[in-house]
Enzyme design. Structure first.
Site, mmCIF file in Angstrom:
data_model
loop_
_atom_site.group_PDB
_atom_site.id
_atom_site.type_symbol
_atom_site.label_atom_id
_atom_site.label_comp_id
_atom_site.label_asym_id
_atom_site.label_seq_id
_atom_site.Cartn_x
_atom_site.Cartn_y
_atom_site.Cartn_z
ATOM 1 N N SER A 1 0.829 -1.203 0.000
ATOM 2 C CA SER A 1 0.000 0.000 0.000
ATOM 3 C C SER A 1 0.863 1.253 0.000
ATOM 4 C CB SER A 1 -0.893 0.012 1.247
ATOM 5 O OG SER A 1 -1.500 1.271 1.444
ATOM 6 N N TYR B 1 -2.422 -0.136 10.011
ATOM 7 C CA TYR B 1 -2.603 -0.702 8.672
ATOM 8 C C TYR B 1 -1.311 -0.578 7.865
ATOM 9 C CZ TYR B 1 -4.072 -1.002 3.797
ATOM 10 O OH TYR B 1 -4.165 -1.333 2.462
#
Length: 345
Positions: free
Chosen positions: A144, A169
């Site tokens: 990501s 995350y």
């Protein structure tokens, strides 16, 4: 080629599964279909891929065959189920695995941290172990843009430091990159990680800005504009993302003596857009000006994401085609269509 796609009921995963099946690959998709967001959207994606999903959804462990694609199957299971993953790999003999399954959402990780450890760390370890034990030739996995954290230098390059995450995350995604590198070094598995930037388009997640904005505008409600609108994002249309992912699937790392067969690429649009310009495009496509509620920056968010995709362009031939104007037009067309299972809710 026989390919496993995890997260196959997700936004990117469902589209990737269909594109691979369209070109003739043998594809197995798995997903736990959790309720992080409205499952009607996930089941709608599966129906669009030709799977008969009844009113009660899909049973755990049930294998379904697509009526749209000749050799495409789906199984509801979770990657954190080690026994289930091991059994599936042993039975199928995959050539390539694309791991897109993960607990998503930066803000959600603030309030639900354990969900990220179970899916993004334990689940990913299960995939790595299954690849090792079943001689899978190549693993592509989702990282990501959030790994860049508080980096101030833009555009983000794969050579930049990524040791300052601002959300759990992001920390789990950086951990995935480290785990994949270790397994490549130890066991000779070819691996490629893709740092996805902001993706949008038909069938997008309802917790992401395009769906949130379109829904609010249609209802006459105010949209939430964080950091008072002073944010920049590298918005990339879904078909460009999927086409780039397939190019990566088709181009495993070249083995070089003494080197680890592990790569990481940025995948985005390389044309960052101001948040207010993005909102203007949605307003234009919707034919209505949005009411706006201006709010401060949220915990875990960053001011700007901007991908340097030159390495992916040079080594893989990646070349995004869709302008923001085209992409938003296609998104709004889908949003207002009968295909959208959340329309009017």
């Amino acid at each position: 080629m026989k390919i496993l796609v995890t997260g196959a009921a997700g936004f990117i995963g469902s589209r990737l599964m269909m594109k691979l099946a369209e070109r003739g690959d043998s594809v197995v998709g798995i997903d736990n279909v959790n309720d992080y967001y409205d499952v009607r959207l996930k089941y709608g994606r599966l129906r669009s891929a030709g799977f008969e999903v009844g009113p009660n959804g899909v049973k755990w462990g049930e294998e379904m065959r697509s009526r749209r694609y000749r050799d495409c199957r789906f199984v509801r299971m979770s990657i954190d189920d080690k026994h289930g993953v091991d059994t599936l790999f042993a039975q199928e003999g995959f050539d390539t695995v694309v791991n897109l399954a993960a607990q998503a959402g930066v803000r959600y990780s603030i309030t639900n941290p354990y969900a990220y450890l179970q899916s993004n760390l334990v689940g990913f370890l299960n995939i790595l172990e299954a690849c090792r034990n079943n001689k899978v030739g190549y693993l592509v996995y989702a990282s990501s843009s959030s790994v860049y954290g508080s980096n101030e230098k833009v555009p983000y390059s794969e050579d930049d430091k990524v040791d300052t995450p601002v959300s759990l995350y992001a920390a789990t995604k950086k951990s995935n990159e480290l785990m994949a590198h270790a397994y490549s070094k130890l066991y000779g598995i070819k691996v490629t990680g893709l740092r996805y930037f902001t993706v949008y388009g038909p069938w997008g997640r309802p917790d992401m800005s395009p769906m949130l904005f379109a829904t609010a505008i249609e209802r006459g409600e105010a949209i939430k504009v964080f950091n008072n609108g002073d944010m920049i994002r590298d918005f990339t249309y879904i078909d460009d993302i999927v086409d780039g992912t397939i190019k990566v699937v088709d181009t495993p790392p070249v083995e070089e003596s003494g080197k680890v067969s592990a790569r990481v690429y940025n995948i985005g649009c390389s044309h960052p857009v101001k948040l207010m310009d993005f909102i203007s495009e949605i307003e234009r496509a919707m034919g209505c000006e949005a009411k706006k509620e201006y709010l401060p920056m949220q915990p875990g968010d960053v001011y700007q994401t901007n991908a340097d995709t030159s390495r992916l362009e040079r080594e893989i031939g990646y070349s995004p085609r869709y302008t923001l104007h085209e992409g938003i037009g296609k998104f709004v067309e889908w949003y207002r269509s009968e295909e959208n299972p959340l329309r009017g809710n």
